[in-house]
Design a protein around this motif. Sequence first.
Motif, PDB file in Angstrom:
ATOM      1  N   SER A 173       0.833  -1.212   0.000  1.00  0.00           N
ATOM      2  CA  SER A 173       0.000   0.000   0.000  1.00  0.00           C
ATOM      3  C   SER A 173       0.861   1.254   0.000  1.00  0.00           C
ATOM      4  N   THR A 174       1.937   1.228   0.788  1.00  0.00           N
ATOM      5  CA  THR A 174       2.819   2.402   0.845  1.00  0.00           C
ATOM      6  C   THR A 174       3.493   2.643  -0.504  1.00  0.00           C
ATOM      7  N   VAL A 175       3.973   1.574  -1.156  1.00  0.00           N
ATOM      8  CA  VAL A 175       4.624   1.723  -2.461  1.00  0.00           C
ATOM      9  C   VAL A 175       3.646   2.260  -3.494  1.00  0.00           C
ATOM     10  N   LEU A 176       2.416   1.762  -3.496  1.00  0.00           N
ATOM     11  CA  LEU A 176       1.413   2.239  -4.451  1.00  0.00           C
ATOM     12  C   LEU A 176       1.129   3.725  -4.259  1.00  0.00           C
ATOM     13  N   MET A 177       1.041   4.158  -3.021  1.00  0.00           N
ATOM     14  CA  MET A 177       0.785   5.575  -2.765  1.00  0.00           C
ATOM     15  C   MET A 177       1.996   6.437  -3.125  1.00  0.00           C
ATOM     16  N   LEU A 178       3.202   5.885  -2.933  1.00  0.00           N
ATOM     17  CA  LEU A 178       4.400   6.643  -3.290  1.00  0.00           C
ATOM     18  C   LEU A 178       4.516   6.854  -4.797  1.00  0.00           C
ATOM     19  N   LEU A 179       3.852   5.998  -5.597  1.00  0.00           N
ATOM     20  CA  LEU A 179       3.862   6.199  -7.045  1.00  0.00           C
ATOM     21  C   LEU A 179       3.238   7.531  -7.438  1.00  0.00           C
ATOM     22  N   ILE A 180       2.378   8.056  -6.589  1.00  0.00           N
ATOM     23  CA  ILE A 180       1.797   9.385  -6.821  1.00  0.00           C
ATOM     24  C   ILE A 180       2.558  10.459  -6.053  1.00  0.00           C
ATOM     25  N   VAL A 181       2.873  10.153  -4.792  1.00  0.00           N
ATOM     26  CA  VAL A 181       3.484  11.168  -3.926  1.00  0.00           C
ATOM     27  C   VAL A 181       4.845  11.598  -4.439  1.00  0.00           C
ATOM     28  N   TRP A 233      -5.549  11.727 -14.303  1.00  0.00           N
ATOM     29  CA  TRP A 233      -6.704  11.003 -13.765  1.00  0.00           C
ATOM     30  C   TRP A 233      -6.551   9.484 -13.811  1.00  0.00           C
ATOM     31  N   SER A 234      -5.877   8.960 -14.807  1.00  0.00           N
ATOM     32  CA  SER A 234      -5.789   7.504 -14.929  1.00  0.00           C
ATOM     33  C   SER A 234      -4.858   6.896 -13.887  1.00  0.00           C
ATOM     34  N   ALA A 235      -3.743   7.547 -13.584  1.00  0.00           N
ATOM     35  CA  ALA A 235      -2.789   6.994 -12.619  1.00  0.00           C
ATOM     36  C   ALA A 235      -3.416   6.845 -11.223  1.00  0.00           C
ATOM     37  N   PRO A 236      -4.032   7.908 -10.663  1.00  0.00           N
ATOM     38  CA  PRO A 236      -4.683   7.723  -9.352  1.00  0.00           C
ATOM     39  C   PRO A 236      -5.818   6.695  -9.392  1.00  0.00           C
ATOM     40  N   LEU A 237      -6.564   6.677 -10.511  1.00  0.00           N
ATOM     41  CA  LEU A 237      -7.664   5.721 -10.613  1.00  0.00           C
ATOM     42  C   LEU A 237      -7.150   4.283 -10.562  1.00  0.00           C
ATOM     43  N   ILE A 281      -6.097   3.476  -6.968  1.00  0.00           N
ATOM     44  CA  ILE A 281      -7.258   3.257  -6.095  1.00  0.00           C
ATOM     45  C   ILE A 281      -7.864   1.878  -6.354  1.00  0.00           C
ATOM     46  N   ILE A 282      -7.925   1.463  -7.614  1.00  0.00           N
ATOM     47  CA  ILE A 282      -8.438   0.129  -7.935  1.00  0.00           C
ATOM     48  C   ILE A 282      -7.563  -0.949  -7.299  1.00  0.00           C
ATOM     49  N   CYS A 283      -6.248  -0.785  -7.402  1.00  0.00           N
ATOM     50  CA  CYS A 283      -5.326  -1.760  -6.801  1.00  0.00           C
ATOM     51  C   CYS A 283      -5.471  -1.786  -5.279  1.00  0.00           C
ATOM     52  N   LEU A 284      -5.547  -0.619  -4.661  1.00  0.00           N
ATOM     53  CA  LEU A 284      -5.720  -0.562  -3.208  1.00  0.00           C
ATOM     54  C   LEU A 284      -7.043  -1.187  -2.784  1.00  0.00           C
ATOM     55  N   GLY A 285      -8.094  -0.932  -3.565  1.00  0.00           N
ATOM     56  CA  GLY A 285      -9.388  -1.522  -3.250  1.00  0.00           C
ATOM     57  C   GLY A 285      -9.359  -3.035  -3.328  1.00  0.00           C
TER      58      GLY A 285
END
Length: 386
Positions: free
Chosen positions: A41-49, A87-91, A94-98
């Motif tokens: 989860s942290t790595v996925l969020m860092l892809l945006i941060v 828009w596509s990257a965060p979407l 979010i799908i992966c996190l869900g």
Amino acid sequence: MSRLKILALLPLAVALSGCNYVVLAPAGDIAAQQRDLVIISTVLMLLIVVPVMALTVLFAWRYRQSNTAARYEPEWDHSTKLELVIWSAPLLIIICLGALTWMGTHLLDPYRTLGRIKAEQAVDQSKAPLEVDVVALDWKWLFIYPDYGIATVNDLAAPVDRPINFRITASSVMNSFYIPALAGQIYAMPGMETKLHAVVNHPGTYKGFSANYSGAGFSGMHFNFQGLDDKGFDAWIASAKSAGGSLGRAEYLQLEKPSQNEPVRRWGTIDSDLYRLILNMCVETGKMCQSEMMAIDAKGGAGHQGLNNTLPLSYDKYARRGTALGPEPTFVAGTCTPDAPQGKTTASITAPVDTAPLLGAGLKRPTFAPLKSSSFFLGQRPKSDS
């Protein structure tokens, strides 16, 4: 100056050396899977941060006031390519996190029995799991091993690679049972039972504690959890049995009273029905169990006769329980006796001692008519109400 900078970082290094990374290096498979969820989860969020932070610095530098070579486009207002990226990257994240959350919620449900010992080893269905009953007291932990007939305070052990089934409750206020190296925390509540399934994969001694503030002695409410091999666990059980002593109703009521920084204690024999009595809040002799009360209510209740079915408490749980039925603390009297447990009695309810008048709207006291306890459970109405 470079040496001074290194010296300035030494206090930070000393502070970090005291950190305990048990959550990131657990000893149990459940905790390891939970760690993996945190890392992914942290790595996925860092892809945006990380890109956002980097672009913030880049834009500030590239479009600074002194940079006359930067493109100036005051009429620019839209870019389809940028919109797709933004828009596509965060979407997708979010799908992966869900998806991770949904799978983790079901696969790591604390009530779900274990399907594996570790990633490459399934559970051996021919071997029974270790049963442990956990009671959060003020301010200590009571562990009951029903299969071995022993109990301990602030001392817990389990064999390596053997599933553990925890049944958890509390005596008064809510606590949180947590062994970071083993599994996530789960709450312990009076009159309720929560469950936790876990396994320890590496021998060692690990810390356990309450993760929910519960009063003055909360800071000392911790214990050691030992992961042992089979021989070591057998020796630990033998040591507990040799400690002697018996934990019954009377001993538990003394143990239940608040105490702080309680040392390790062990009992070689226990009342086999003790955990059920603790869970149903009826350890006191003569008190109606929660399960009995619910069974009576499910059949329509005890009628007016139930208003008089009370007895005085020998002590009032440290002045925490109400006195609605009179000046003295009271409790609902049981329909059974310790000699005739629930479901094994035909004894009649006898009239209690009238110690104080009822408090209420001034209604007349209903007359008490002895009833067969079986009539409550069979749904029969008493003759005095007909």
